[in-house]
Write a protein that holds these residues in place. Structure first.
Motif, PDB file in Angstrom:
ATOM      1  N   GLY A 193      12.127  -3.270  -5.739  1.00 44.60           N
ATOM      2  CA  GLY A 193      12.869  -4.013  -6.752  1.00 44.60           C
ATOM      3  C   GLY A 193      11.991  -5.074  -7.410  1.00 44.60           C
ATOM      4  O   GLY A 193      10.930  -5.425  -6.889  1.00 44.60           O
ATOM      5  N   ALA A 194      12.446  -5.573  -8.568  1.00 49.00           N
ATOM      6  CA  ALA A 194      11.677  -6.585  -9.282  1.00 49.00           C
ATOM      7  C   ALA A 194      11.848  -7.935  -8.607  1.00 49.00           C
ATOM      8  O   ALA A 194      12.845  -8.185  -7.937  1.00 49.00           O
ATOM      9  CB  ALA A 194      12.154  -6.661 -10.722  1.00 49.00           C
ATOM     10  N   ASP A 195      10.866  -8.792  -8.815  1.00 48.53           N
ATOM     11  CA  ASP A 195      10.966 -10.162  -8.377  1.00 48.53           C
ATOM     12  C   ASP A 195      11.909 -10.855  -9.359  1.00 48.53           C
ATOM     13  O   ASP A 195      11.557 -11.088 -10.511  1.00 48.53           O
ATOM     14  CB  ASP A 195       9.569 -10.791  -8.408  1.00 48.53           C
ATOM     15  CG  ASP A 195       9.594 -12.256  -8.034  1.00 48.53           C
ATOM     16  OD1 ASP A 195      10.700 -12.794  -7.824  1.00 48.53           O
ATOM     17  OD2 ASP A 195       8.518 -12.862  -7.951  1.00 48.53           O
ATOM     18  N   VAL A 208       1.189  -8.984 -23.709  1.00 52.46           N
ATOM     19  CA  VAL A 208       1.810  -8.298 -22.573  1.00 52.46           C
ATOM     20  C   VAL A 208       1.062  -6.999 -22.279  1.00 52.46           C
ATOM     21  O   VAL A 208       0.765  -6.667 -21.133  1.00 52.46           O
ATOM     22  CB  VAL A 208       3.306  -8.025 -22.851  1.00 52.46           C
ATOM     23  CG1 VAL A 208       3.923  -7.201 -21.726  1.00 52.46           C
ATOM     24  CG2 VAL A 208       4.052  -9.331 -23.015  1.00 52.46           C
ATOM     25  N   TYR A 211       6.143  -9.336 -19.263  1.00 56.83           N
ATOM     26  CA  TYR A 211       6.971  -8.772 -20.330  1.00 56.83           C
ATOM     27  C   TYR A 211       8.229  -9.588 -20.589  1.00 56.83           C
ATOM     28  O   TYR A 211       8.715  -9.664 -21.711  1.00 56.83           O
ATOM     29  CB  TYR A 211       7.352  -7.338 -19.947  1.00 56.83           C
ATOM     30  CG  TYR A 211       8.363  -6.683 -20.865  1.00 56.83           C
ATOM     31  CD1 TYR A 211       8.101  -6.528 -22.221  1.00 56.83           C
ATOM     32  CD2 TYR A 211       9.578  -6.226 -20.373  1.00 56.83           C
ATOM     33  CE1 TYR A 211       9.024  -5.920 -23.057  1.00 56.83           C
ATOM     34  CE2 TYR A 211      10.501  -5.617 -21.203  1.00 56.83           C
ATOM     35  CZ  TYR A 211      10.229  -5.465 -22.548  1.00 56.83           C
ATOM     36  OH  TYR A 211      11.142  -4.873 -23.371  1.00 56.83           O
ATOM     37  N   SER A 212       8.758 -10.212 -19.533  1.00 55.66           N
ATOM     38  CA  SER A 212      10.012 -10.957 -19.697  1.00 55.66           C
ATOM     39  C   SER A 212       9.869 -12.084 -20.726  1.00 55.66           C
ATOM     40  O   SER A 212      10.858 -12.605 -21.214  1.00 55.66           O
ATOM     41  CB  SER A 212      10.477 -11.511 -18.348  1.00 55.66           C
ATOM     42  OG  SER A 212       9.405 -12.119 -17.683  1.00 55.66           O
ATOM     43  N   LEU A 225      11.375 -13.773 -12.108  1.00 58.63           N
ATOM     44  CA  LEU A 225      10.780 -13.572 -13.421  1.00 58.63           C
ATOM     45  C   LEU A 225      11.814 -13.507 -14.536  1.00 58.63           C
ATOM     46  O   LEU A 225      11.502 -13.706 -15.694  1.00 58.63           O
ATOM     47  CB  LEU A 225       9.986 -12.261 -13.433  1.00 58.63           C
ATOM     48  CG  LEU A 225       8.614 -12.299 -12.763  1.00 58.63           C
ATOM     49  CD1 LEU A 225       8.027 -10.903 -12.745  1.00 58.63           C
ATOM     50  CD2 LEU A 225       7.703 -13.260 -13.489  1.00 58.63           C
ATOM     51  N   ALA A 226      13.054 -13.210 -14.157  1.00 64.22           N
ATOM     52  CA  ALA A 226      14.070 -12.990 -15.175  1.00 64.22           C
ATOM     53  C   ALA A 226      14.428 -14.254 -15.933  1.00 64.22           C
ATOM     54  O   ALA A 226      14.789 -14.224 -17.081  1.00 64.22           O
ATOM     55  CB  ALA A 226      15.318 -12.400 -14.541  1.00 64.22           C
TER      56      ALA A 226
END
Lengths: 257, 324
Positions: B190-192, B240, B247-248, B195-196
Motif C-alpha cells: 500500500g501507499a504511504d 515528477v 506525484y501528489s 504523502l496524500a
C-alpha cells in the motif's frame, strides 16, 4: 510472450478545429513521447524473455503510417494499423471497440498503453479497452516487470506510490516518461522500412457493426465552442538584482502578504 | 426538473473531499433527486455531510475489496446499482482510480462519458457540460446521447458547495457480490498515506517549480519560500517524471487543478499541460530565464530572471519584513 503496444500518432502541433472542437489531425503527425516510452518499456520486457515479440497497434489516419516507423526502428517487430473513414469521430466507445477487436485477434499476453496523449484526454482509453476484453488493468505505472506469468508495477497515485500485481493477460498503462527510448542505428532505420505494417479496416479484421464506431457509435456530442476572456494587464520585469523588491511590492499592493 | 442523479463518493475516515461535495451541487442543478454511492466503511459523518448538501439517499457499499484502491470492484458495484435502479446522470470527480472506473462503466453500459468537465447545466431540456480546452483558451460545450450520462469533473475544479435544504438521508446497504475478476489486481504494498496530505487543494498560496529548477536540490528553495509565505509546494509534470518530487504535488492536466489566491510559477514554461491546472488562480507570478516562455503570456507579474537567485532573495526579504 506477445506484447502489443497501443500507440497514437499525434499532431505535432495541437490545433482545435473551430467548428467541430475536435483536434485537427490533417497536419503532420508523430509518435508522442509517452508512446515512445511505452514502446521502450515493452522492448525491455521482451528482451528479458525468450521468443517474445512486440507489436505496435494504432487507430489512425491512413496518412500517419510512417509515424510508426520510429517505433519499428527502435525494435518493435511489426505494426497493425486500423484505418478508415468509418472510424472518424469515434468517441471513447468506438475507439475502444476498434482497438479491442484488433487486440483480441492478436491475443496478447500484455497490452501496453502510454500515458494520456497530449492531444486529447486519452486517460480513459486503457480501462475501456480492458473492460471490453475483460482483462485486469494496471494503470499509472512508473515501473513494471513481468515474471512468472504476472505483471508487477509501482503505481503513481494521488495518495502516493503503491505496488500492485495482476496475472497475465493484462493491460498495463504507464505514467509519464519512465523508459527513455533507445537510439536506432542507421541500419535499424533502414530495417524498419522492411517490417510489416498490416492494415485493418471495418469488415477486414475489425468486424463490428458500422453503427458502433465513428460518429454513429458515439454517445457524446460537441455542441459548441467559444473563446474565454484573457487575463487583465501584465507587468513583466527583467531581474537587475532587485526583482525580489519589486515583486514584494506587487504582492503587498495586491494584499497577498 | 425531474430525474435522479447519482454522485460517486469515496470517503477517507468520514471526510468527503470538497470536490466530491461539489458534485452534489452540480447534480442539484440538473436533477430533482440526488443520491450518492458511498464506497468504503459506512460512515455516519459522511452521510450527514452529504445530507447537508442535499443528498436524499446514500447507498452504502462496503466490502474488504473496496478498501483498496482498485477500480474493478467499484465498477461492478456501480454497474449493478445502475442496472437495478434508474439514474440518468452519474457524476464523478476525476482521479487515477475514477478515470478507470468511469471508462469501464461507460463500456459496460454503452453510455457516453464526457470528462474534464467544469460545470453541468440544463438547456432546452438537455444536459450540457462545459469543459476547457487548448490551454484553457476555449470553452467546449458537450452533450450526451443515451442514458445514463456519465460526467467526470476535473479534479480540484469544484469549490465550496452553496447551501442547500439540509436533508437527513435514507441509507441503504448495497449487496456487494463480486466476480472473480474483481480481485484480479492485487495491492501487494500500500501507499504511504502521509504523502496524500499535500494541502494543494485548499492552499491560498502555492509556490511551484518546473524543469527550470535544474535539479532536485533546488526544490528546497521553493520549500523555503512556501514556508515564509505560509503556502505549499507544487510542481509541474517534468519534475515528477524526473523523480525530483512526488506525484501528489503535481499541478496540471495529469495532476491536480488548483486555484489559490497566489500562484508563483518558478522555472515553469507554462505549457498547456500545466496551465490548465493553475490558470484559475487569483494572481499568477512567473519567474523564468526565458523571456519567450508561454507563462509570460498569462501571468499577472513576470520576472525574467534566474529562480535560484530571485527566489532566495525574495524569501530573505519577506523573512526580514516579518521580523521587522
Amino acid at each position: 510472450m506477445r506484447i502489443v503496444v497501443c500507440v497514437k500518432p499525434v499532431p505535432l502541433t495541437v490545433e482545435l478545429d473551430r467548428t467541430t472542437a475536435r483536434v485537427d489531425r490533417t497536419g503532420p503527425v508523430g509518435l508522442a513521447a509517452v508512446d515512445e516510452h511505452a514502446i521502450e518499456t515493452a522492448l525491455r520486457i521482451r528482451d528479458s524473455s525468450e521468443g517474445a515479440e512486440v507489436i505496435l497497434l494504432a487507430l489512425t489516419a491512413a496518412t500517419a503510417f510512417d509515424s510508426l516507423r520510429p517505433g519499428l526502428a527502435i525494435g518493435a517487430d511489426r505494426a497493425v494499423v486500423i484505418a478508415g473513414p468509418e472510424f472518424e469521430g469515434s468517441d471513447l466507445l468506438g475507439t475502444s471497440l476498434a482497438l479491442a477487436e484488433a487486440a483480441r485477434a492478436l491475443a496478447p499476453d500484455l497490452l501496453v498503453f502510454g500515458a494520456s496523449s497530449s492531444d486529447g484526454n486519452g486517460a480513459m482509453l486503457w480501462a475501456a479497452v480492458a473492460a471490453r476484453l475483460d482483462l485486469p488493468v494496471v494503470s499509472r505505472a512508473i515501473s513494471a516487470e513481468v515474471a512468472r506469468g504476472r505483471v508487477t508495477a509501482t503505481r503513481q497515485m494521488e495518495f502516493g506510490l503503491d505496488v500492485v500485481e495482476a496475472d497475465l493477460p493484462a493491460v498495463l498503462a504507464i505514467s509519464g516518461e519512465i523508459a527513455a527510448p533507445r537510439y536506432p542505428s542507421f541500419r535499424d532505420v533502414i530495417g524498419a522500412k522492411k517490417k510489416t505494417v498490416e492494415v485493418l479496416g471495418l469488415g477486414s479484421g475489425i468486424d463490428v457493426p458500422a453503427e458502433r464506431v465513428g460518429a454513429a457509435g458515439s454517445r457524446t456530442t460537441v455542441l459548441g465552442i467559444r473563446e474565454t476572456s484573457p487575463r487583465g494587464t501584465r507587468t513583466i520585469i527583467r531581474d537587475e538584482g532587485d526583482a525580489h523588491v519589486q515583486l514584494a511590492a506587487f504582492l503587498r499592493e495586491r494584499r497577498l502578504l | 426538473m425531474t430525474g435522479r442523479a447519482l454522485v460517486i463518493v469515496d470517503h477517507q475516515a468520514g471526510v468527503v473531499g470538497q470536490g466530491q461535495l461539489g458534485l452534489v451541487a452540480q447534480a442539484r442543478a440538473v436533477r430533482e433527486t440526488v443520491e450518492a454511492l458511498l464506497f468504503g466503511a459506512p460512515s455516519a459523518e459522511a452521510v450527514e455531510l452529504l445530507g447537508r448538501c442535499g443528498v436524499s439517499t446514500v447507498h452504502l457499499a462496503s466490502s474488504e475489496a473496496l478498501n483498496v484502491p482498485v477500480a474493478q470492484p467499484r465498477v461492478e458495484v456501480l454497474i449493478d446499482l445502475l442496472r437495478r435502479e434508474e439514474f440518468d446522470v452519474v457524476l464523478l470527480e476525476n482521479s487515477s482510480l475514477v478515470a478507470d472506473v468511469a471508462a469501464a462503466a461507460a463500456v459496460r453500459l454503452d453510455a457516453g462519458v464526457n470528462w474534464d468537465l467544469a460545470a453541468l447545466e440544463m438547456r432546452d431540456g438537455s444536459l450540457v457540460g462545459t469543459r476547457m480546452a487548448v490551454q484553457d483558451t476555449v470553452v467546449v460545450e458537450v452533450g450526451w446521447s443515451g442514458l445514463p450520462a456519465l460526467a467526470v469533473f476535473r479534479a480540484g475544479q469544484l469549490g465550496p458547495v452553496p447551501p442547500a435544504e439540509p436533508l437527513v438521508p435514507t441509507t441503504r446497504d448495497v449487496d456487494v457480490e463480486l466476480s472473480p475478476s474483481a480481485s484480479a489486481v492485487r495491492v501487494i504494498r500500500g501507499a504511504d498515506s502521509a504523502l496524500a496530505m499535500t494541502g494543494l487543494d485548499t492552499a491560498d498560496i502555492i509556490v511551484s517549480g518546473g524543469r527550470g529548477l535544474g535539479g532536485p536540490e533546488n526544490i528546497a528553495l521553493l520549500e523555503d519560500l512556501a514556508d515564509v509565505l505560509g503556502g505549499v509546494v507544487g510542481v509541474s509534470m517534468p519534475v515528477v517524471d524526473k523523480g525530483w518530487y512526488p506525484y501528489s504535488h503535481q499541478v496540471g492536466q495529469t495532476g491536480r487543478t488548483v486555484r489559490p489566491k497566489l500562484y508563483i510559477a518558478c522555472g515553469i514554461s507554462g505549457a498547456m499541460q500545466h496551465r490548465v491546472g493553475m490558470s484559475r488562480s487569483g494572481t499568477i507570478v512567473a519567474i523564468n530565464t526565458d523571456p519567450r516562455a508561454p507563462v509570460f503570456g498569462f501571468c499577472d507579474f513576470g520576472v525574467v530572471g534566474d529562480l535560484t537567485e530571485v527566489v532566495p532573495r525574495l524569501a530573505a526579504l519577506l523573512r526580514a519584513d516579518v521580523r521587522a
